[in-house]
Design a protein around this motif. Structure first.
Motif, short mmCIF file in Angstrom:
data_model
loop_
_atom_site.label_atom_id
_atom_site.label_comp_id
_atom_site.label_asym_id
_atom_site.label_seq_id
_atom_site.Cartn_x
_atom_site.Cartn_y
_atom_site.Cartn_z
N ILE A 149 -24.90 37.37 -8.13
CA ILE A 149 -25.29 38.32 -9.18
C ILE A 149 -25.27 39.71 -8.59
CG2 ILE A 149 -27.28 39.13 -10.51
CD1 ILE A 149 -28.28 36.33 -10.73
N PHE A 150 -24.83 40.72 -9.34
CA PHE A 150 -24.99 42.11 -8.90
C PHE A 150 -25.76 42.88 -9.98
CE2 PHE A 150 -23.57 46.59 -9.05
CZ PHE A 150 -24.18 47.01 -7.87
N ILE A 151 -26.81 43.52 -9.57
CA ILE A 151 -27.60 44.32 -10.50
C ILE A 151 -27.65 45.74 -9.97
CG2 ILE A 151 -29.88 44.64 -11.55
CD1 ILE A 151 -30.26 41.59 -11.21
N ASP A 152 -27.10 46.64 -10.71
CA ASP A 152 -27.08 48.04 -10.30
C ASP A 152 -28.43 48.70 -10.63
OD1 ASP A 152 -26.09 50.34 -9.23
OD2 ASP A 152 -24.52 50.65 -10.72
N ARG A 173 -28.85 46.92 -6.29
CA ARG A 173 -28.83 48.28 -5.74
C ARG A 173 -30.14 48.96 -6.13
NH1 ARG A 173 -23.42 51.30 -6.18
NH2 ARG A 173 -23.00 49.77 -4.53
N THR A 174 -30.65 49.75 -5.21
CA THR A 174 -31.89 50.47 -5.51
C THR A 174 -31.64 51.97 -5.43
OG1 THR A 174 -32.55 50.41 -3.18
CG2 THR A 174 -33.33 48.62 -4.56
N PHE A 175 -32.35 52.70 -6.27
CA PHE A 175 -32.39 54.16 -6.14
C PHE A 175 -33.22 54.52 -4.91
CE2 PHE A 175 -32.01 54.35 -10.95
CZ PHE A 175 -30.77 55.01 -10.96
N ASP A 176 -33.09 55.74 -4.45
CA ASP A 176 -34.06 56.18 -3.44
C ASP A 176 -35.38 56.49 -4.13
OD1 ASP A 176 -34.07 58.83 -4.45
OD2 ASP A 176 -32.60 59.54 -3.01
N HIS A 187 -35.82 36.23 1.35
CA HIS A 187 -35.10 36.54 2.59
C HIS A 187 -34.23 37.77 2.36
CE1 HIS A 187 -33.50 35.71 6.52
NE2 HIS A 187 -32.26 35.78 6.05
N VAL A 188 -34.38 38.73 3.25
CA VAL A 188 -33.54 39.93 3.17
C VAL A 188 -32.28 39.65 3.97
CG1 VAL A 188 -33.41 42.40 3.61
CG2 VAL A 188 -35.62 41.35 3.04
N VAL A 189 -31.22 39.40 3.24
CA VAL A 189 -29.95 39.01 3.87
C VAL A 189 -29.25 40.24 4.45
CG1 VAL A 189 -27.68 38.02 3.45
CG2 VAL A 189 -29.72 37.04 2.33
N ASP A 190 -29.24 41.30 3.66
CA ASP A 190 -28.52 42.49 4.11
C ASP A 190 -29.09 43.74 3.47
OD1 ASP A 190 -26.30 43.46 5.73
OD2 ASP A 190 -25.44 44.15 3.82
N LEU A 191 -29.07 44.81 4.23
CA LEU A 191 -29.47 46.13 3.72
C LEU A 191 -28.41 47.12 4.16
CD1 LEU A 191 -33.30 46.43 4.59
CD2 LEU A 191 -32.26 45.82 2.39
N ALA A 192 -27.76 47.76 3.22
CA ALA A 192 -26.74 48.75 3.57
C ALA A 192 -26.97 50.02 2.77
CB ALA A 192 -25.35 48.19 3.27
N PRO A 193 -27.12 51.14 3.45
CA PRO A 193 -27.30 52.40 2.73
C PRO A 193 -26.14 52.61 1.76
CG PRO A 193 -27.77 52.72 5.04
CD PRO A 193 -27.20 51.33 4.91
N PRO A 196 -30.54 55.43 -1.33
CA PRO A 196 -30.25 54.27 -2.18
C PRO A 196 -29.75 53.15 -1.27
CG PRO A 196 -28.56 55.96 -2.46
CD PRO A 196 -29.61 56.55 -1.57
N MET A 197 -29.95 51.93 -1.69
CA MET A 197 -29.66 50.83 -0.78
C MET A 197 -28.99 49.68 -1.52
SD MET A 197 -30.39 50.34 2.57
CE MET A 197 -31.99 50.92 3.14
N ASP A 198 -28.02 49.06 -0.85
CA ASP A 198 -27.49 47.78 -1.31
C ASP A 198 -28.29 46.69 -0.63
OD1 ASP A 198 -25.25 47.94 -3.21
OD2 ASP A 198 -24.47 49.33 -1.69
N VAL A 199 -28.92 45.89 -1.47
CA VAL A 199 -29.88 44.90 -0.99
C VAL A 199 -29.37 43.52 -1.36
CG1 VAL A 199 -32.27 44.10 -1.12
CG2 VAL A 199 -31.73 46.55 -1.44
N VAL A 200 -29.22 42.65 -0.40
CA VAL A 200 -28.85 41.27 -0.70
C VAL A 200 -30.02 40.37 -0.33
CG1 VAL A 200 -27.21 39.41 -0.29
CG2 VAL A 200 -26.44 41.80 -0.23
N LEU A 201 -30.44 39.57 -1.30
CA LEU A 201 -31.61 38.72 -1.13
C LEU A 201 -31.28 37.28 -1.45
CD1 LEU A 201 -34.16 40.83 -3.24
CD2 LEU A 201 -33.90 40.86 -0.75
N CYS A 202 -32.16 36.43 -1.01
CA CYS A 202 -32.10 35.02 -1.37
C CYS A 202 -33.54 34.53 -1.39
CB CYS A 202 -31.27 34.28 -0.33
SG CYS A 202 -31.04 32.55 -0.70
#
Lengths: 333, 333, 333, 333
Positions: free
Chosen positions: A5-8, A36-39, A82-88, A221-227
């Motif tokens: 799923i991708f949620i902007d 994706r999160t805003f700052d 679980h925080v899989v990935d965090l990318a600015p 802002p961050m790209d956040v991948v979770l599980c």
């Protein structure tokens, strides 16, 4: 595995509270979710002339993307995230002083008669490849590269008993915990307070110092991948974290003393439960091995993490192995 | 004047939050309202064998009667609530130690490794005519009469920005302030956070010591008579009080230091506004004249009241004379 | 009765520490002693242009008259000091803001980045006959009369175990307690830490508000009449006070929370000892009857007094009746 | 280079205060000094049956070896003390719970009504070659090896203005700072408060967790090699540290909040002085880069270290290069 799923981050997918809002999507345990999160400024600071107190409208700071309905989560369960990935998700980050906010200024609670410190904004260059965050002084030509260490400032669920809290507030439900330990590879354990848990995240930091001294990290802002996983019928009183090497409890209180105390009391209880050590033996072991890191000393509640080397668990897994299972799923990303 | 509205405490008229609930009635500024409140245990403690941790279900403590929709109240206004009368609605009051709650025991935040202190209940005889509250030791034959000094522990409105808080929590919206200064004759100023204000009250005390040391006062159901006024477009940041002789600000924070600081900073700002004194002259005057009383040091936030002799205002009235007007209405009761 | 000893405040009779100094005189239990004290500025502020940070040399503030060798006092005893009389020895008093000192400014410990607040001096007219202290604003023509309520800010003995403390520091040995309850008629109980006790006093206040908000009360030289008694082999852990109507413990700590806690724990222990109430029954009684007053929230340690109506003692006398005996002697003045 | 002075720990070379004692030896800047220290129990705990509260006599805990007269040190100077080497001088270390002492128990200041936790002693095996400290549970057969990380709990000089403090108290003079950052390779900067500085050290720890949770680290006698330098006419307000990579300020206060604040305010001031950054630019840089480590949350004052990567100094040396010079001398050991 299907595409996650991708949620902007959009006006329709973000909000300013934990609790009190309808879910924007449903997620299932064991599947990857990309948000994706805003700052924390909602993207409104775009130059060093954009003073946060002017371009943002208090208390509508710190938007969180969500909430997500987690299938099967019920009050009394624990939600493992679980925080899989965090990318600015930007090439610049922003920090600022904010009037009467921060650890070294009078605030509405640590009230002083001083006028506010100057409100000033700093722009940081985020270089993901180099792994750096570039600082530039405003008052001279000093520059410095700090290491990029992405973290998630805010992660939480709907509070119990029908409470609704602003997203800038930390509490037992998680929220604005602002600890650098919530990074890629970390599992966050949260107490489910409402049906569906209603998970939301935000407030990415390219990095922050211990305690978030001036009140504002390097905001991106961050790209956040979770599980996620639901651990049924396991009550978690305060948020806990787990990494591949550390078992962590979070104390959330003012003053810092009480954050330190509650984090350690929780860690000791957890250690007793997992190892069978008696209370005093666990107290002693944590006294000599334990690390304590100040998350924030600026928010409505302060946070301290207390943690321990997982080798001291002698192979026993916390939360029935949730971290290990979720890490495997994360490896698929 | 018509007979005042009477609202009894019933399962349908009480709740456990400020915000998040529908109004049970509408009141108009300037009219008398008579409410009955349950004690903080919801009436479930009826003998010294009824241990609160057994007969009550946490967090469903501290029921408040309401909320009342106040005609004309809008966010950005101040709601003035005059306490016309407080009369204990029972001939006995109850107090107790409660596990891990109170100022001289480890708590979830001031976490300690000690087992809980013994949970014990005390029954007090309330003699309204004699004006006494009768203490009886549990462990011997010692008895003593203390003076009856009825007060309202909890009074508040819906918080701003959509927050919902448990009724046991104090905050800018009021809530469980637990200060003895909220007694008959006092006007309470609260920031309106939602349309209709949504006022609710509860937690009557026959008396309490400063700080509510063990966490529980002499708890009684209470007959409460109120009268309200809306002061439009006047922002009140923190709850304030006024009596015929004192002007009062309430600091709400942990640790007590910050409750002390914020109460005094607010009182000084108020004094400047009313008298035209400059900031330092007001600081100096409050430094020599000010009284500080510890409301509670046991709740989720502690409270301290800072107050000043109203003669120092040289006849200027706070809040456009709301206290004086409401006192006249109260005189009709 | 012979004329009491009189000791003036002179460079030879004052000092800046408790401990570490030779006695200037010997006093005997049961005799009246008349001392004069300098104000906390050592008399160096004589107009509103005399800024304390310029005319005084830190840390040589707060001179205390003494020390007095008390015949028969040995470590392990308690020294009871009855304040027979306090009379301002000047017609003007002084107060001030002092850079980075006070409850509503950044300080060296509650460190902030703000520049210091303006340093400003206020002159007060002391009218002993009228019982007033006259405030005059510096920034306008506002004046007000406050009530004259003389108190002694600093009273103490040499600390135990060879420690030497500055006179501006409060501690178990007494020192700069800054509570308004140390007034004429009060008996102060102090732990004797060295042979001869080495009593010294200073820092008279014409009055102060609760907490000594700005850090400086209405400072005056004072005529102090005392009478002492040694209570052998009675250990007093923290200073206690007694008046004709109240039994009082002093908590000395930071934050205020701990001052509140330690004052009340000591008062409860004292109440148990005097009445035979068990610990929880005493906790409950103090919870409902106890008063707590903030002495100072500005010194190196903060002080809170916890006190109780002596009628609750059912006629039992504290410290073997020392207060009653010393009050009789005081009556001869 | 001549053989360094060696001073053993004996009744004649140790004491229990900073200040108030005559020097036991004289040292010259630039020469190596080898001292041995007792453990904090003065060597009186020799088995798990030796309860500290029985075998030690409070307040005669924490003996420090010294004081040493430092040639040329005068009030107003800074004393730089380089820790050249720390080697445990025993094969076992001891830790304990101590009644009403520690972060998770009621104490005399954080006073509670709970009886003391059980007093229990733990014996640790110190294996210098393996670099381990062996923990053994008392209540089961659990054992674990922790890493050996020797540190010096107590280092200080005579306080200014004639004060004398117990060696268990931390303060601006140093004393019982209890931070793990005082290890081999660290330079400690202390404010000279009296002629000759009067340096003393003690309280070696084989290791400790952050905050020294239970109040007692793994206590060992220690072989301490030091080298000092006097930096004339440079005032140091609070102890500072320097390593090859980090510049460090120590905050000493209660609550932890104020220790955090004062450490960071001092670090920011130091950074401004060394780099020319303005106050807000330095605040911002420390906010993102700064690390904060809790030294102790159990002593009379708590300690937090705030530190920064020295690369941010762009080659500027603190204290005129004292650390670099002393490290060279240390290399001769």
């Amino acid at each position: 595995m299907p595409e996650p799923i991708f949620i902007d981050a959009t006006p329709g997918t973000v909000g300013y509270t934990f609790g009190g809002r309808d879910p924007i999507a449903t997620i299932r345990p064991g599947e990857l979710v990309h948000l994706r999160t805003f700052d924390c400024f909602g993207g409104k600071v775009t130059s060093v002339s954009d003073l946060p107190s002017k371009v943002c409208q208090f208390p509508y700071l710190n938007p969180v993307t969500g909430p997500l309905w987690v299938e099967g989560a019920r009050p009394g369960d624990t939600l493992a995230v679980h925080v899989v990935d965090l990318a600015p998700a930007a090439e610049v980050g922003w920090s600022a002083t904010f009037p009467h906010f921060g650890a070294l200024t009078g605030t509405p609670t640590t009230a002083m008669l001083h006028p506010a410190l100057e409100e000033r904004v700093w722009q940081y260059a985020i270089d993901v490849d180099a792994g750096t965050v570039g600082y530039t002084a405003r008052g001279g030509d000093y520059t410095a590269d700090l290491s990029l260490e992405p973290m998630l400032g805010t992660i939480g669920v709907a509070p119990a008993a029908g409470e609704v809290r602003l997203s800038i507030v930390p509490g037992p439900h998680g929220g604005n915990l602002d600890t650098p330990l919530i990074a890629a590879g970390t599992t966050v354990y949260l107490p489910v307070g409402a049906e569906g848990a209603l998970l939301a995240v935000g407030d990415g930091h390219a990095r922050q110092g211990d305690g978030e001294l001036c009140g504002v990290a390097v905001e991106v802002p961050m790209d956040v991948v979770l599980c996620v996983e639901v651990i049924p019928d396991v009550v978690t009183r305060l948020p806990r974290l787990e990494t591949d090497t550390r078992l962590i409890s979070i104390g959330i209180a003012r003053p810092l003393d009480d954050a330190y105390r509650s984090a350690h009391a929780d860690l000791i209880a957890h250690l007793c439960e997992l190892t069978g050590l008696d209370l005093l033996d666990a107290y002693q072991l944590v006294s000599q091995d334990g690390m304590a890191r100040i998350g924030n000393m600026v928010d409505a509640q302060y946070t301290i993490t207390a943690d321990l080397d997982k080798r001291l668990l002698k192979g026993v897994q916390a939360y029935r192995g949730a971290h290990e299972r979720l890490s495997l799923v994360g490896g698929l990303w």
